[in-house]
Write a protein that holds these residues in place. Structure first.
Motif, short mmCIF file in Angstrom:
data_model
loop_
_atom_site.label_atom_id
_atom_site.label_comp_id
_atom_site.label_asym_id
_atom_site.label_seq_id
_atom_site.Cartn_x
_atom_site.Cartn_y
_atom_site.Cartn_z
N UNK A 53 -3.14 -7.33 -13.76
CA UNK A 53 -3.22 -5.52 -13.66
C UNK A 53 -4.73 -5.13 -14.44
N UNK A 54 -4.72 -4.53 -12.73
CA UNK A 54 -6.62 -3.77 -12.81
C UNK A 54 -6.50 -2.55 -13.29
N UNK B 232 -0.68 -2.87 -5.57
CA UNK B 232 -0.47 -1.43 -5.97
C UNK B 232 -0.32 -0.53 -7.21
N UNK B 233 -0.75 0.84 -6.29
CA UNK B 233 -0.81 2.11 -7.59
C UNK B 233 0.05 2.44 -8.06
N UNK B 234 0.67 2.74 -8.66
CA UNK B 234 2.43 3.40 -9.36
C UNK B 234 1.85 4.47 -10.68
N UNK C 176 -10.78 -4.44 -8.11
CA UNK C 176 -10.03 -5.57 -7.40
C UNK C 176 -10.60 -6.28 -6.57
N UNK C 177 -9.25 -7.19 -5.56
CA UNK C 177 -9.68 -7.46 -4.16
C UNK C 177 -9.63 -7.05 -3.17
N UNK C 178 -9.14 -5.80 -3.29
CA UNK C 178 -8.83 -5.44 -2.60
C UNK C 178 -10.30 -5.11 -1.47
N UNK D 128 -5.35 8.14 -12.77
CA UNK D 128 -4.53 8.23 -14.12
C UNK D 128 -3.25 7.07 -13.03
N UNK D 129 -3.04 6.22 -12.60
CA UNK D 129 -2.24 4.95 -12.71
C UNK D 129 -2.22 3.28 -13.16
N UNK D 130 -0.86 3.37 -12.81
CA UNK D 130 -1.37 1.92 -13.21
C UNK D 130 -1.54 0.78 -11.86
#
Length: 146
Positions: free
Chosen positions: A119-120, A48-50, A125-127, A138-140
């Motif tokens: 949280x990365x 998820x990018x939020x 990440x693994x995706x 600029x995301x979480x």
């Protein structure tokens, strides 16, 4: 996506969602996460990018412009929308219905049955093929394992 994902149980190897869940009502976002868990194969990843609410809050506390903070929340239009914009808003979700924080998202993912919630950082990440799909630094970023 709020009506269910068109995939069989445990048939998907990865899911990437960028700046989508916060545009849904929170109960719809919870259902979508349960659907993601349903369709992901065991051991596979959801990323998820939020919006990063902590970053927005930090900028405000550090003396950032209150107007920029409000723009970043994207909670309501800051000027009276024209008729066309109001009509589009009736059928679309162009504002944030809730503000994601790492703790809230972690709780939502755990409630949906995910584990290994991490949280990365941007494009880490693994995706699979992350660099091809992730474009909003600029995301979480949070990953979870089905």
């Amino acid at each position: 996506i709020t009506k269910g994902l068109p995939f069989a149980d445990r048939s998907v190897v990865a899911i990437y969602s960028s700046h989508t869940l916060e545009h849904l009502y929170l109960d719809d976002a919870e259902r979508v996460l349960r659907e993601c868990r349903r369709v992901l194969s065991p051991g596979c990843v959801l990323r998820l990018a939020l919006p990063d609410s902590r970053l927005l809050a930090r900028r405000l506390v550090d003396g950032g412009c209150g107007l920029e903070f409000n723009k970043g929340l994207n909670a309501q239009p800051l000027v009276r929308p024209r008729l066309q914009s109001r009509l589009i808003a009736l059928v679309g979700a162009n504002v944030h219905r809730w503000q994601p924080t790492a703790d809230l998202v972690r709780d939502l993912l755990q409630d949906a049955g995910f584990h290994g919630i991490t949280e990365l950082t941007f494009q880490n990440g693994a995706l699979p093929d992350l660099a091809l799909v992730e474009h909003r630094e600029e995301s979480m970023f949070i990953e979870a394992i089905a």
